[in-house]
Motif scaffolding. Structure first.
Motif, PDB file in Angstrom:
ATOM      1  N   GLY A 132     -18.137  -8.957   1.053  1.00 12.26           N
ATOM      2  CA  GLY A 132     -17.154  -9.627   1.986  1.00 12.26           C
ATOM      3  C   GLY A 132     -15.905 -10.149   1.160  1.00 12.26           C
ATOM      4  O   GLY A 132     -15.073 -10.374   2.047  1.00 12.26           O
ATOM      5  N   GLY A 133     -15.966 -10.107   0.118  1.00 16.67           N
ATOM      6  CA  GLY A 133     -14.619 -10.638  -0.794  1.00 16.67           C
ATOM      7  C   GLY A 133     -13.646  -9.221  -0.478  1.00 16.67           C
ATOM      8  O   GLY A 133     -13.928  -8.195  -0.439  1.00 16.67           O
ATOM      9  N   LYS A 134     -12.195  -9.871  -0.551  1.00 17.00           N
ATOM     10  CA  LYS A 134     -11.170  -9.083  -0.550  1.00 17.00           C
ATOM     11  C   LYS A 134     -10.377  -8.635  -1.678  1.00 17.00           C
ATOM     12  O   LYS A 134     -10.343  -9.684  -2.499  1.00 17.00           O
ATOM     13  N   MET A 135      -9.841  -7.433  -1.953  1.00 15.76           N
ATOM     14  CA  MET A 135      -9.133  -7.320  -2.980  1.00 15.76           C
ATOM     15  C   MET A 135      -7.772  -6.445  -2.327  1.00 15.76           C
ATOM     16  O   MET A 135      -7.650  -5.958  -1.559  1.00 15.76           O
ATOM     17  N   HIS A 136      -6.713  -6.825  -3.013  1.00 15.96           N
ATOM     18  CA  HIS A 136      -5.500  -5.875  -2.718  1.00 15.96           C
ATOM     19  C   HIS A 136      -5.579  -4.572  -3.013  1.00 15.96           C
ATOM     20  O   HIS A 136      -6.257  -4.133  -3.920  1.00 15.96           O
ATOM     21  N   MET A 137      -5.117  -3.926  -2.210  1.00 14.29           N
ATOM     22  CA  MET A 137      -5.174  -2.221  -2.342  1.00 14.29           C
ATOM     23  C   MET A 137      -4.360  -1.795  -3.475  1.00 14.29           C
ATOM     24  O   MET A 137      -4.685  -0.876  -4.191  1.00 14.29           O
ATOM     25  N   TYR A 138      -3.232  -2.303  -4.073  1.00 11.49           N
ATOM     26  CA  TYR A 138      -2.186  -1.903  -4.834  1.00 11.49           C
ATOM     27  C   TYR A 138      -2.736  -2.350  -6.332  1.00 11.49           C
ATOM     28  O   TYR A 138      -2.539  -1.660  -7.290  1.00 11.49           O
ATOM     29  N   SER A 139      -4.051  -3.151  -6.328  1.00  8.63           N
ATOM     30  CA  SER A 139      -4.287  -3.624  -7.567  1.00  8.63           C
ATOM     31  C   SER A 139      -5.472  -2.932  -8.007  1.00  8.63           C
ATOM     32  O   SER A 139      -6.248  -2.971  -9.192  1.00  8.63           O
TER      33      SER A 139
END
Length: 250
Positions: free
Chosen positions: A132-139
């Motif tokens: 459920g955690g989110k990450m930046h797409m660019y990183s």
């Protein structure tokens, strides 16, 4: 011996729908006649039937043919019954066991990667992430793998309003650097997160895209010190094999 298919007209209708769906501009009857190995009278009769059923619509004086909005209903029904995690998980478990590293599955939501599933490495060191955690797409490797599949318009929409946050010294921090990374991803067929999203963590990412539909992406994550050129080559091969297995099942 192969079973004989019933209903040749259905196969011809499929050819017509496929051509309309793939054409850069809505075709006319004449264009369909020029490109399909079906007689013009037959094409016309099938078009009339498809229009009656709502599968296509006709617009303009020159009668250009478009797919009908009924396909939006069908697409929604497919999405409601489709579980990418259920389909992908057996193959991702095989990948985790083959690499002995952590394998992640993510989906795209609001310009971010949401971690859907995480298959932990059996090695002692665990990587910091949670379902459920989110990450930046660019990183992230999964994010860049998906961004590399975007067309110019969709990529431009993504870049609008994005603020690059420096998560590690290696994090991409500007649009041009991201575009360069995406070109490299397209050329090699996988993405790399070289300690860009989390300190000390190296990832390889693979997009799950079929028929222009983005189902998500998966990644192989390992502590940076455990990665070397030979292992990377092996992991890329295993990742791409897993990617093809999942896509062939969808």
């Amino acid at each position: 011996m192969e079973n004989k298919l019933y209903g040749a007209v259905l196969l011809k209708a499929r050819q017509i729908l496929d051509y309309i769906a793939s054409a850069s501009e809505a075709p006319t009857l004449r264009e369909l006649d020029d490109h399909l190995d079906i007689s013009k009278p037959t094409i016309y009769k099938i078009l009339k039937t498809l229009e009656y059923c709502g599968y296509i619509r006709v617009e303009g004086e020159d009668k250009h043919y478009y797919l009908g909005t009924i396909f939006l209903q069908y697409a929604q029904a497919v999405n409601n019954s489709f579980n990418i995690e259920e389909i992908a998980k057996p193959y991702l478990k095989e990948l985790r066991d083959a690499t002995n590293e952590t394998v992640n599955l993510g989906i795209i939501e609001d310009k971010s990667v949401v971690l859907l599933s995480k298959l932990e490495s059996t090695n002692s060191i665990k990587l910091v992430s949670y379902i459920g955690g989110k990450m930046h797409m660019y990183s992230s490797a999964m994010g860049k793998a998906v961004l590399a599949t975007y067309n110019d318009k969709r990529l431009s929409t993504y870049l609008t309003g994005i603020t690059f946050e420096k998560l590690t010294p290696n994090t991409i921090d500007n649009e041009q650097a991201l575009l360069t990374a995406l070109n490299e991803t397209r050329a090699q067929g996988y993405s790399i997160d070289d300690v860009e999203n989390q300190p000390g963590v190296y990832c390889l990412g693979f997009a799950l895209v079929k028929n222009s539909h983005i189902f998500g992406a998966f990644s192989i994550s390992t502590p940076e010190y455990r990665m070397d050129p030979q292992k990377k080559k092996q992991f890329v091969k295993l990742g791409q094999q897993t990617q093809q297995k999942i896509l062939s099942t969808i």
